[in-house]
Design a protein around this motif. Structure first.
Motif, PDB file in Angstrom:
ATOM      1  N   TYR A  20     -20.597  35.672 -74.096  1.00 55.17           N
ATOM      2  CA  TYR A  20     -21.181  36.807 -73.349  1.00 55.17           C
ATOM      3  C   TYR A  20     -22.547  37.187 -73.652  1.00 55.17           C
ATOM      4  N   GLN A  21     -22.579  37.425 -75.164  1.00 53.29           N
ATOM      5  CA  GLN A  21     -23.803  37.852 -75.682  1.00 53.29           C
ATOM      6  C   GLN A  21     -24.992  37.016 -75.622  1.00 53.29           C
ATOM      7  N   LYS A  49     -25.435  34.655 -73.148  1.00 52.75           N
ATOM      8  CA  LYS A  49     -25.590  34.364 -72.067  1.00 52.75           C
ATOM      9  C   LYS A  49     -26.611  35.810 -71.430  1.00 52.75           C
ATOM     10  N   ASP A  50     -26.170  36.936 -71.932  1.00 53.76           N
ATOM     11  CA  ASP A  50     -26.720  38.269 -71.428  1.00 53.76           C
ATOM     12  C   ASP A  50     -28.120  38.273 -72.162  1.00 53.76           C
ATOM     13  N   SER A  51     -28.409  37.862 -73.425  1.00 49.89           N
ATOM     14  CA  SER A  51     -29.425  37.816 -74.041  1.00 49.89           C
ATOM     15  C   SER A  51     -30.302  36.318 -73.693  1.00 49.89           C
ATOM     16  N   GLN A  52     -29.848  35.752 -73.029  1.00 49.79           N
ATOM     17  CA  GLN A  52     -30.699  34.579 -72.715  1.00 49.79           C
ATOM     18  C   GLN A  52     -31.139  33.911 -74.086  1.00 49.79           C
ATOM     19  N   TYR A  87     -26.243  44.257 -80.452  1.00 46.00           N
ATOM     20  CA  TYR A  87     -25.061  45.139 -79.407  1.00 46.00           C
ATOM     21  C   TYR A  87     -24.323  45.986 -79.800  1.00 46.00           C
ATOM     22  N   PHE A  91     -19.073  47.004 -70.564  1.00 45.42           N
ATOM     23  CA  PHE A  91     -19.782  45.832 -71.621  1.00 45.42           C
ATOM     24  C   PHE A  91     -20.724  46.185 -72.584  1.00 45.42           C
ATOM     25  N   LYS A 122     -23.954  46.765 -74.954  1.00 45.79           N
ATOM     26  CA  LYS A 122     -25.359  46.729 -74.417  1.00 45.79           C
ATOM     27  C   LYS A 122     -26.163  46.117 -75.305  1.00 45.79           C
ATOM     28  N   GLY A 147     -30.711  42.040 -70.506  1.00 48.15           N
ATOM     29  CA  GLY A 147     -29.520  41.640 -69.845  1.00 48.15           C
ATOM     30  C   GLY A 147     -28.767  42.438 -68.807  1.00 48.15           C
ATOM     31  N   LYS A 148     -27.472  42.572 -68.808  1.00 51.54           N
ATOM     32  CA  LYS A 148     -26.725  43.400 -67.782  1.00 51.54           C
ATOM     33  C   LYS A 148     -27.498  44.524 -67.670  1.00 51.54           C
ATOM     34  N   HIS A 149     -27.828  45.341 -68.799  1.00 56.20           N
ATOM     35  CA  HIS A 149     -28.149  46.480 -68.700  1.00 56.20           C
ATOM     36  C   HIS A 149     -29.687  46.860 -69.016  1.00 56.20           C
TER      37      HIS A 149
END
Length: 484
Positions: free
Chosen positions: A91-92, A94-97, A148, A155, A157, A347-349
């Protein structure tokens, strides 16, 4: 512009001691040389300025060198908590690319399971380095690290921390505590945590030594402190108590070189402060968060017993106010402003504003007293509202740990049909503890609605990698027990 810390420090004091780990010591010029090698190996992997790399590993000299190597290469670091599951790592990343996962060989199972490009330390160190242009200067808003948050709600951040954030934090800390010849910091914190990373940042800015250990060990810490090897250390309340026990049991004398025991992660029980005073251990309580790049307020050792439970006063570059407060002791959300405060998330946030009109909403509840000392009552998410009354778990925990047979305590909300919620307490006992006497003890010091309505004896409390109490996990335990 801000100079790359390690390049500047190695030029200024090349032969000063920089890092020690497992019996080996590196000077600043040697640390720079090791970091350059790693920067060039990152280049061999095709990583360039602005790319992101996720680092997964324990606290070690290799991790410290990788961190400096990334900063030399201009590669942004996503510092992964070593306790994450494979799903959380994915998750982290992917979220952070992130472009690559670089993992300690001890984490090979997790590293290889993650569905991303990954390389182990061993394979990384075997690469032939390709020389590159090192990043010698940083713009103030240059992102160095991404960490994070623990994700107590929703989720986690990804918090962006810039060169300015970390530099301002380090400068504020030294203006508060001072800098002496021969200073060295005892480092037993996770490097992926803001407190652990900030120790590295402060050391290279100050030109001091980091005495690095993989994890907290009370006996080793006591020996380092009494031998005069170190001048400071970072702990949380639970590790402070373990250290105090060793010092007391062995009748150890604190070396006069040791000046700073920095305690974060929540208030320190008065009994611990008194024990520290008797041992000659100077405790400085502090308050900070991932979004503030570590410390934002600190209480001096001289005020520890005069202002028990306080986080002190805002550091030099920091402004703090209490939302809605008009008078001293008015409680509200703690708002923070300063160059150490994050510019935002990823990312998401990414669309979530980190600040409003320059102020970070901490999510913590607190107040200032009549002298301007900050008191942090609790996390807003941990607040227990019982029949319309606010109950702060930290206040109840502070009472519980004063009981002679209680070693640790954690308090959380428990559902109640009558009151909405009531407090429940999880206890780690030092000796056999009678629950009726514990209830009576609480009733002597707390209003009736604050007294826990259930006590659970447990072998240990859930804590994160920095030994902070995870009340969310306590709430989940209560929910499971109620279902059963």
């Amino acid at each position: 512009m801000i100079p790359n810390w390690l390049l500047k420090r190695a030029a200024l004091t090349p032969r000063a001691r920089a890092l020690s780990f497992e019996g080996k010591t590196w000077t600043y010029i040697e640390l720079k040389e090791e970091a350059v090698i790693r920067a060039n190996k990152l280049n061999a992997l095709g990583l360039q300025r602005g790319n992101r790399i996720a680092l997964l590993g324990a606290t070690s000299a290799e991790m410290a060198m990788l961190i400096h190597g990334c900063m030399l290469a201009g590669v942004e670091m996503v510092l992964l908590n070593a306790r994450l599951t494979v799903e959380e790592i994915e998750y982290q990343m992917k979220d952070s690319q992130s472009d690559l996962l670089l993992f300690d060989d001890a984490f090979s199972e997790k590293g290889r399971q993650a569905n991303f490009r990954s390389v182990s330390y061993t394979n990384f160190l075997e690469l032939e380095p390709i020389p590159m242009q090192l990043e010698s200067m940083w713009e103030e808003d240059r992102v160095l690290t991404i960490m994070y948050t623990s994700g107590t709600t929703g989720f986690p951040k990804g918090v962006r921390q810039t060169a300015e954030n970390h530099t301002a934090s380090a400068l504020s800390a030294v203006l508060n505590s001072g800098l002496h010849e021969g200073d060295a910091w005892l480092h037993m914190m996770p490097l992926f945590h803001i407190s652990g990373f900030s120790i590295l940042a402060r050391a290279v800015l100050y030109g001091t030594e980091v005495r690095l250990f993989e994890k907290f060990d009370a006996a080793v810490a006591a020996q380092e402190i009494v031998s005069g090897n170190v001048s400071g250390m970072s702990v949380v309340a639970v590790t402070l108590e373990r250290l105090l026990t060793v010092i007391e049991n062995d009748n150890l004398l604190i070396h006069p070189k040791f000046r700073t025991m920095l305690v974060g992660g929540g208030p320190v029980p008065v009994s611990y402060l008194k024990r520290a005073g008797q041992c000659g251990l100077p405790v400085m309580q502090t308050y900070g968060m991932t979004e503030t790049s570590s410390q934002t307020a600190t209480l001096s050792a001289e005020d520890a017993l005069r202002k028990p439970g306080s986080a002190g006063k805002p550091l030099f570059f920091t402004d703090i106010r209490i939302e809605g407060a008009e008078e001293p002791f008015d409680k509200g959300e703690i708002l923070i402003k300063g160059p150490h405060v994050t510019k935002g998330y990823i990312g998401k946030h990414v669309d979530k504003q980190a600040t409003e009109n320059g102020w970070l909403h901490s999510g913590d509840i607190g107040y200032f007293d009549e002298e301007g000392f900050l008191f942090v009552s609790d996390r807003r998410s941990d607040l227990i509202i019982s029949g319309g009354e606010n109950i702060y778990p930290a206040e109840v925990e502070a009472v519980l740990v004063e009981h002679p047979n209680v070693l640790e305590a954690g308090v959380c909300a428990m559902p109640s049909e009558k009151w909405g919620a009531v407090p429940a307490a999880f206890i780690v006992a030092a000796n056999t503890v009678d629950l009726e006497s514990l209830d009576a003890f609480c009733k002597q010091q707390l209003a009736s609605y604050k007294v826990p309505k259930a006590f659970y004896i447990t072998d240990e409390l859930p804590r994160n990698a920095s030994n902070k109490l995870m009340r969310k996990t306590l709430r989940e335990c209560v929910a499971e027990m109620n279902v059963e």
